[in-house]
Design a protein around this motif. Sequence first.
Motif, PDB file in Angstrom:
ATOM      1  N   LEU A 171       0.828  -1.211   0.000  1.00  0.00           N
ATOM      2  CA  LEU A 171       0.000   0.000   0.000  1.00  0.00           C
ATOM      3  C   LEU A 171       0.857   1.254   0.000  1.00  0.00           C
ATOM      4  O   LEU A 171       0.563   2.225  -0.703  1.00  0.00           O
ATOM      5  N   PHE A 172       1.914   1.237   0.799  1.00  0.00           N
ATOM      6  CA  PHE A 172       2.767   2.416   0.919  1.00  0.00           C
ATOM      7  C   PHE A 172       3.407   2.782  -0.419  1.00  0.00           C
ATOM      8  O   PHE A 172       3.454   3.954  -0.801  1.00  0.00           O
ATOM      9  N   PHE A 173       3.885   1.770  -1.136  1.00  0.00           N
ATOM     10  CA  PHE A 173       4.548   2.013  -2.417  1.00  0.00           C
ATOM     11  C   PHE A 173       3.575   2.006  -3.596  1.00  0.00           C
ATOM     12  O   PHE A 173       3.997   2.189  -4.741  1.00  0.00           O
ATOM     13  N   GLY A 176       9.734 -10.885  -3.706  1.00  0.00           N
ATOM     14  CA  GLY A 176       9.645  -9.627  -2.975  1.00  0.00           C
ATOM     15  C   GLY A 176      10.779  -8.680  -3.317  1.00  0.00           C
ATOM     16  O   GLY A 176      10.571  -7.469  -3.473  1.00  0.00           O
ATOM     17  N   PHE A 177      11.981  -9.217  -3.453  1.00  0.00           N
ATOM     18  CA  PHE A 177      13.135  -8.385  -3.814  1.00  0.00           C
ATOM     19  C   PHE A 177      12.944  -7.761  -5.192  1.00  0.00           C
ATOM     20  O   PHE A 177      13.196  -6.563  -5.386  1.00  0.00           O
ATOM     21  N   VAL A 178      12.483  -8.560  -6.146  1.00  0.00           N
ATOM     22  CA  VAL A 178      12.282  -8.064  -7.511  1.00  0.00           C
ATOM     23  C   VAL A 178      11.206  -6.978  -7.548  1.00  0.00           C
ATOM     24  O   VAL A 178      11.352  -5.953  -8.226  1.00  0.00           O
ATOM     25  N   ILE A 179      10.123  -7.177  -6.792  1.00  0.00           N
ATOM     26  CA  ILE A 179       9.001  -6.235  -6.828  1.00  0.00           C
ATOM     27  C   ILE A 179       9.322  -4.940  -6.088  1.00  0.00           C
ATOM     28  O   ILE A 179       9.019  -3.842  -6.566  1.00  0.00           O
ATOM     29  N   ASN A 200      12.842  -1.481  -6.994  1.00  0.00           N
ATOM     30  CA  ASN A 200      12.717  -0.159  -7.629  1.00  0.00           C
ATOM     31  C   ASN A 200      11.922   0.840  -6.786  1.00  0.00           C
ATOM     32  O   ASN A 200      12.349   1.995  -6.637  1.00  0.00           O
ATOM     33  N   PRO A 201      10.749   0.456  -6.219  1.00  0.00           N
ATOM     34  CA  PRO A 201      10.027   1.410  -5.366  1.00  0.00           C
ATOM     35  C   PRO A 201      10.845   1.893  -4.171  1.00  0.00           C
ATOM     36  O   PRO A 201      10.807   3.081  -3.830  1.00  0.00           O
ATOM     37  N   ILE A 246      14.021   6.144  -1.510  1.00  0.00           N
ATOM     38  CA  ILE A 246      15.276   6.611  -0.914  1.00  0.00           C
ATOM     39  C   ILE A 246      15.764   7.880  -1.612  1.00  0.00           C
ATOM     40  O   ILE A 246      16.256   8.820  -0.966  1.00  0.00           O
ATOM     41  N   ASN A 247      15.602   7.924  -2.933  1.00  0.00           N
ATOM     42  CA  ASN A 247      16.050   9.089  -3.706  1.00  0.00           C
ATOM     43  C   ASN A 247      15.031  10.227  -3.720  1.00  0.00           C
ATOM     44  O   ASN A 247      15.265  11.261  -4.352  1.00  0.00           O
ATOM     45  N   GLY A 248      13.905  10.022  -3.030  1.00  0.00           N
ATOM     46  CA  GLY A 248      12.885  11.065  -2.965  1.00  0.00           C
ATOM     47  C   GLY A 248      12.115  11.259  -4.252  1.00  0.00           C
ATOM     48  O   GLY A 248      11.542  12.327  -4.487  1.00  0.00           O
ATOM     49  N   LYS A 249      12.071  10.238  -5.107  1.00  0.00           N
ATOM     50  CA  LYS A 249      11.402  10.354  -6.403  1.00  0.00           C
ATOM     51  C   LYS A 249      10.118   9.533  -6.480  1.00  0.00           C
ATOM     52  O   LYS A 249       9.531   9.399  -7.548  1.00  0.00           O
TER      53      LYS A 249
END
Length: 227
Positions: free
Chosen positions: A40-42, A106-109, A112-113, A118-121
């Motif tokens: 939900l968060f991502f 889980g790692f694959v999904i 990227n999010p 982390i980069n604020g994007k």
Amino acid sequence: MKRWLLSFKYAYEGLIYAFSTQKNMRFHFFAAIIVLFLSLFFELSQLEILLVWIVICLVIVMELINTAIEKTIDLTVKEMHPIAKIAKDVAAAAVLVSAVFAVIVGFVIFYNPILLWINGKLVKTHEINNETIIVVLSLVFLCTIVFQQTIFRKKNNTQINLISALNASILTMIMISDANVIHIILTCCISILLVSGLLGQKEVTVRSILNGTILGIFLTLFIYFCV
């Protein structure tokens, strides 16, 4: 209809038994709650959420099968036999393989999010769509079982009605996301009818329905405002 409800009841009791007696099952539940919350968060896509749910169900199903095999062997074998040990080890290996597969997916999904966050994007819409509703209901389902078997179980076996918790969660989400008064009124009427039907069941108490309703509303609001 009655036979179908009984089969659902027995299946639910099996799930509760596995959760209350198997440490690994409790770990899987807590891990599933965290993963769904992150979904939900991502704001994962529909396909990504589907994959997340597939691996969660896969791990839980494997743990249920493992528990069933262990209990069957314990019932039929009085003394430990090498073949019985092999059967238990293979069943445990099935759980391990499914868990490793879940970690990889889980790692694959989430890679990227998390990197975007982390980069604020990371761009979030905060919309309540079909995927959001399914994930929230899943979280309410899992959290209700966790609360029932942990916190509330220690307080004089306080009961929580799962159906009333899910019902309250749906009603809360509709009231938050839908400004149409007619839709809200119709949903309230359906909820009242459902609660009335629950009160007709011998094993359902007013207190358990009230506890489930309060918990469903609280969890839904907590998830909505935290995410």
